[in-house]
Scaffold this motif. Structure first.
Motif, PDB file in Angstrom:
ATOM      1  N   THR A   3       1.059  -1.023  -0.319  1.00  0.00           N
ATOM      2  CA  THR A   3      -0.010   0.240   0.179  1.00  0.00           C
ATOM      3  C   THR A   3       0.765   1.763  -0.006  1.00  0.00           C
ATOM      4  O   THR A   3       0.162   2.359  -1.030  1.00  0.00           O
ATOM      5  CB  THR A   3      -0.577   0.240   1.269  1.00  0.00           C
ATOM      6  OG1 THR A   3      -1.844  -1.274   1.664  1.00  0.00           O
ATOM      7  CG2 THR A   3      -1.833   0.945   1.426  1.00  0.00           C
ATOM      8  N   ALA A   4       1.485   1.554   0.956  1.00  0.00           N
ATOM      9  CA  ALA A   4       2.882   2.501   1.310  1.00  0.00           C
ATOM     10  C   ALA A   4       3.081   2.570  -0.402  1.00  0.00           C
ATOM     11  O   ALA A   4       3.743   3.720  -0.799  1.00  0.00           O
ATOM     12  CB  ALA A   4       4.032   1.940   2.051  1.00  0.00           C
TER      13      ALA A   4
ATOM     14  N   THR B 154       1.964   4.224   7.255  1.00  0.00           N
ATOM     15  CA  THR B 154       2.859   5.600   7.798  1.00  0.00           C
ATOM     16  C   THR B 154       4.240   5.104   7.671  1.00  0.00           C
ATOM     17  O   THR B 154       5.409   5.482   7.754  1.00  0.00           O
ATOM     18  CB  THR B 154       2.690   5.984   8.883  1.00  0.00           C
ATOM     19  OG1 THR B 154       0.804   6.516   8.771  1.00  0.00           O
ATOM     20  CG2 THR B 154       3.479   7.699   9.459  1.00  0.00           C
ATOM     21  N   PRO B 155       4.780   4.404   8.997  1.00  0.00           N
ATOM     22  CA  PRO B 155       6.199   3.473   9.413  1.00  0.00           C
ATOM     23  C   PRO B 155       7.042   3.042   8.193  1.00  0.00           C
ATOM     24  O   PRO B 155       7.989   3.599   7.591  1.00  0.00           O
ATOM     25  CB  PRO B 155       6.248   3.273  10.279  1.00  0.00           C
ATOM     26  CG  PRO B 155       4.537   2.533  10.417  1.00  0.00           C
ATOM     27  CD  PRO B 155       3.837   3.333   9.745  1.00  0.00           C
TER      28      PRO B 155
ATOM     29  N   ALA C  28       9.887   4.800   5.994  1.00  0.00           N
ATOM     30  CA  ALA C  28      10.964   4.625   4.890  1.00  0.00           C
ATOM     31  C   ALA C  28      11.176   4.168   3.325  1.00  0.00           C
ATOM     32  O   ALA C  28      11.898   4.358   3.433  1.00  0.00           O
ATOM     33  CB  ALA C  28      11.122   2.615   5.563  1.00  0.00           C
ATOM     34  N   LEU C  29       9.805   4.099   3.190  1.00  0.00           N
ATOM     35  CA  LEU C  29      10.296   3.935   1.372  1.00  0.00           C
ATOM     36  C   LEU C  29      10.746   5.753   0.487  1.00  0.00           C
ATOM     37  O   LEU C  29      11.773   5.838  -0.152  1.00  0.00           O
ATOM     38  CB  LEU C  29       8.667   4.021   0.231  1.00  0.00           C
ATOM     39  CG  LEU C  29       8.845   2.718   1.138  1.00  0.00           C
ATOM     40  CD1 LEU C  29       7.011   2.158  -0.201  1.00  0.00           C
ATOM     41  CD2 LEU C  29       9.347   1.592  -0.026  1.00  0.00           C
TER      42      LEU C  29
ATOM     43  N   ALA D 219      14.205   5.553  -1.037  1.00  0.00           N
ATOM     44  CA  ALA D 219      13.530   6.170  -2.426  1.00  0.00           C
ATOM     45  C   ALA D 219      14.640   7.674  -2.743  1.00  0.00           C
ATOM     46  O   ALA D 219      14.128   8.834  -2.026  1.00  0.00           O
ATOM     47  CB  ALA D 219      12.145   6.188  -2.464  1.00  0.00           C
ATOM     48  N   PRO D 220      15.274   8.059  -4.164  1.00  0.00           N
ATOM     49  CA  PRO D 220      15.639   8.731  -4.557  1.00  0.00           C
ATOM     50  C   PRO D 220      14.801   9.925  -5.090  1.00  0.00           C
ATOM     51  O   PRO D 220      15.821  10.799  -5.876  1.00  0.00           O
ATOM     52  CB  PRO D 220      17.565   8.756  -5.198  1.00  0.00           C
ATOM     53  CG  PRO D 220      16.947   7.199  -5.700  1.00  0.00           C
ATOM     54  CD  PRO D 220      16.272   6.587  -4.576  1.00  0.00           C
ATOM     55  N   GLY D 221      13.376   9.208  -5.516  1.00  0.00           N
ATOM     56  CA  GLY D 221      12.631   9.738  -6.471  1.00  0.00           C
ATOM     57  C   GLY D 221      12.845  11.433  -6.423  1.00  0.00           C
ATOM     58  O   GLY D 221      12.679  11.958  -5.049  1.00  0.00           O
TER      59      GLY D 221
END
Length: 491
Positions: free
Chosen positions: A10-11, A77-78, A82-83, A87-89
């Motif tokens: 989901t995240a 949420t956590p 973390a993503l 993530a360098p997006g």
């Protein structure tokens, strides 16, 4: 414990739809919503976001809020944080979406202008700060409230006498120190040192305060409650900021915390505690008089106006009032009445479902959002159904008014129905119900109010929720663009 793959999925599904990691400036959550600070709202793929199975709706406010529901949001949420951290997006990830630069610019400018006009008033910013102080306390209020209800049930039944004192201590421990948590959060929200705000607020609940006389009367521990703690912590922030400006840097570590606690503490003891105590007592007295004297009329007005208050963001002003009533009486008599607004919303959505038998799109939205509505999560129905349609939002308010009038009528008869915590509503409020009568009577009155709200919201919407042109326009199933009949080519 390994993370739930569905939660991580989901995240991971949400992140690219809000513009990627580079578009996210902050991540937080409340009871039901993932609250994101976003650099560019025009990069949000809102329709795709709403289509995710876990997403119940979205709300644009000072933050971009994704409604996931209680429990789910605390797990997602956590994983989302973390993503974002890993993530360098960038916000440019979605720049290649099939939209022109002009469309992006126009949409972004419109969104910013609307948000600025709607949410930047000093009063709303103040209410938002109040909410930021109290919302983090809601999980503890709910947990302790349910334990208090369980303890009361065991006491009435005479069961497990050895366990009852332990449950009483667990339920009451947080409430006895809630002023400290309010002081901590207040200082944090207003830009001070949180622990100093908590230290000043702790004076209010210190037992030794009973030895002090102010305004000719002996103070009592807890006098002023959360309102006193709020005022004390705000004062501490201003004293601390003054000290940071004027105290020499070499002495700052010693003098600033000392002067902050000393000055704020003295003002709290010899001023704020008495004043806040009088205000708190007046709030409790007004709430009881309102329902015992106004009865059905007061309940009708409160239940009918709550949805508009939510739309305007003004419901946040009620959070300290609820907390004060819980602190004084162990329950708030206002929340069960205000919860009737959700019942009217559910009834209205059911009527929309019946009135539009051929509109598969709206009916699918209602089917997915209705279970959450029964549990008190009303945003999907409000923002996905009633508010966009217009008239059903008004008729939903009518349903809430009749439900509130029902509960208010019994309050006038002496049957108080209260909630030991804030946050939940709908069916989720049943475990938190309390009152001045037996548990069975309290549940019956609240359940009766929900039923009245459902029926009144349904009938009002079924009869008055649609004009004939609305029915003609909406009573057809939307045709996908790729299957829509094409107009014959002209020769």
């Amino acid at each position: 414990m390994a993370p739930d793959p569905r939660t991580r999925a989901t995240a991971a599904a949400i992140l690219p739809l809000v513009g990627g990691a580079g578009n996210v400036t902050s991540v937080a959550h409340c009871m039901t919503r993932l609250r994101l600070g976003l650099r560019d709202l025009s990069l949000v793929q809102e329709e795709a976001l709403k289509a995710l199975p876990a997403v119940l709706g979205v709300v644009e406010d000072d933050t971009y809020q994704i409604v996931l529901g209680p429990g789910t949001v605390a797990r997602v949420t956590p994983e989302f944080e973390a993503l974002v951290a890993s993530a360098p997006g960038t916000a440019a990830d979605l720049a290649a979406a099939p939209r022109t630069a002009g469309e992006l610019a126009d949409r972004g400018a419109a969104i910013k202008a609307a948000r600025k006009a709607r949410n930047s008033t000093p009063f709303k910013l103040f209410l938002r700060r109040i909410a930021n102080i109290f919302v983090p306390l809601i999980p503890a209020l709910i947990g302790c409230g349910i334990i208090a209800g369980l303890n009361g049930l065991l006491t009435n039944l005479g069961r497990l006498p050895a366990v009852v004192p332990a449950l009483a201590a667990i339920a009451a421990g947080f409430m006895s120190l809630i002023a400290v948590f309010v002081g901590y959060n207040t200082a944090k929200e207003f830009g001070g040192t949180p622990i100093l705000g908590g230290a000043v607020a702790a004076i209010i609940v210190f037992p030794g305060i009973a030895k002090i006389t102010a305004f000719g009367v002996h103070l009592s521990p807890g006098q002023g409650g959360v309102l006193g703690a709020l005022g004390a912590a705000v004062l501490a922030v201003y004293v601390e900021k003054w000290c940071r400006r004027w105290v020499p840097e070499s002495l700052d570590v010693l003098l600033t915390p000392t002067l902050t606690v000393l000055v704020s503490g003295l003002v709290t003891i010899f001023g704020l505690m008495f004043v806040a105590g009088e205000v708190s007592a007046a709030i409790g007295d007004f709430a009881n008089r309102l329902l015992s004297g106004g009865g059905a009329a007061a309940g009708f007005v409160l239940g009918g106006l709550f949805l508009p208050l939510v739309m305007l963001g003004l419901h946040q002003a009620l959070i300290p009032i609820h907390t004060t009533l819980i602190e004084q009486q162990s329950y708030t008599v206002l929340l069960p009445i205000l919860a009737m607004a959700g019942a009217g919303q559910v009834g209205a959505a059911a009527a929309v479902y019946v009135r539009l038998p051929h509109n598969t799109s709206i009916r699918a939205t209602i089917r997915s959002a209705l279970p959450a509505g029964f549990l008190g999560v009303g945003e999907p129905l409000i923002y996905g159904v009633s508010l966009p349609l217009g008239r059903p939002f008004i008729t939903a308010c009518i349903g809430g008014a009749f439900g509130g009038g029902f509960v208010g009528f019994f309050s006038m008869l002496g049957h108080q129905v209260g909630s030991t915590a804030i946050g939940p509503s709908g069916w989720a409020l049943f475990p938190l119900l309390d009152g001045n009568k037996g548990v069975g009577e309290t549940i019956a009155v609240y359940g009766g109010g929900l039923l009245v709200g459902y029926v009144a919201g349904f009938l009002a919407t079924y009869i008055f929720g649609f004009t004939q042109p609305m029915l003609e326009e909406l009573s057809v199933s939307p045709v996908p663009a790729e299957t829509a009949p094409q107009e014959p080519a002209k020769v």
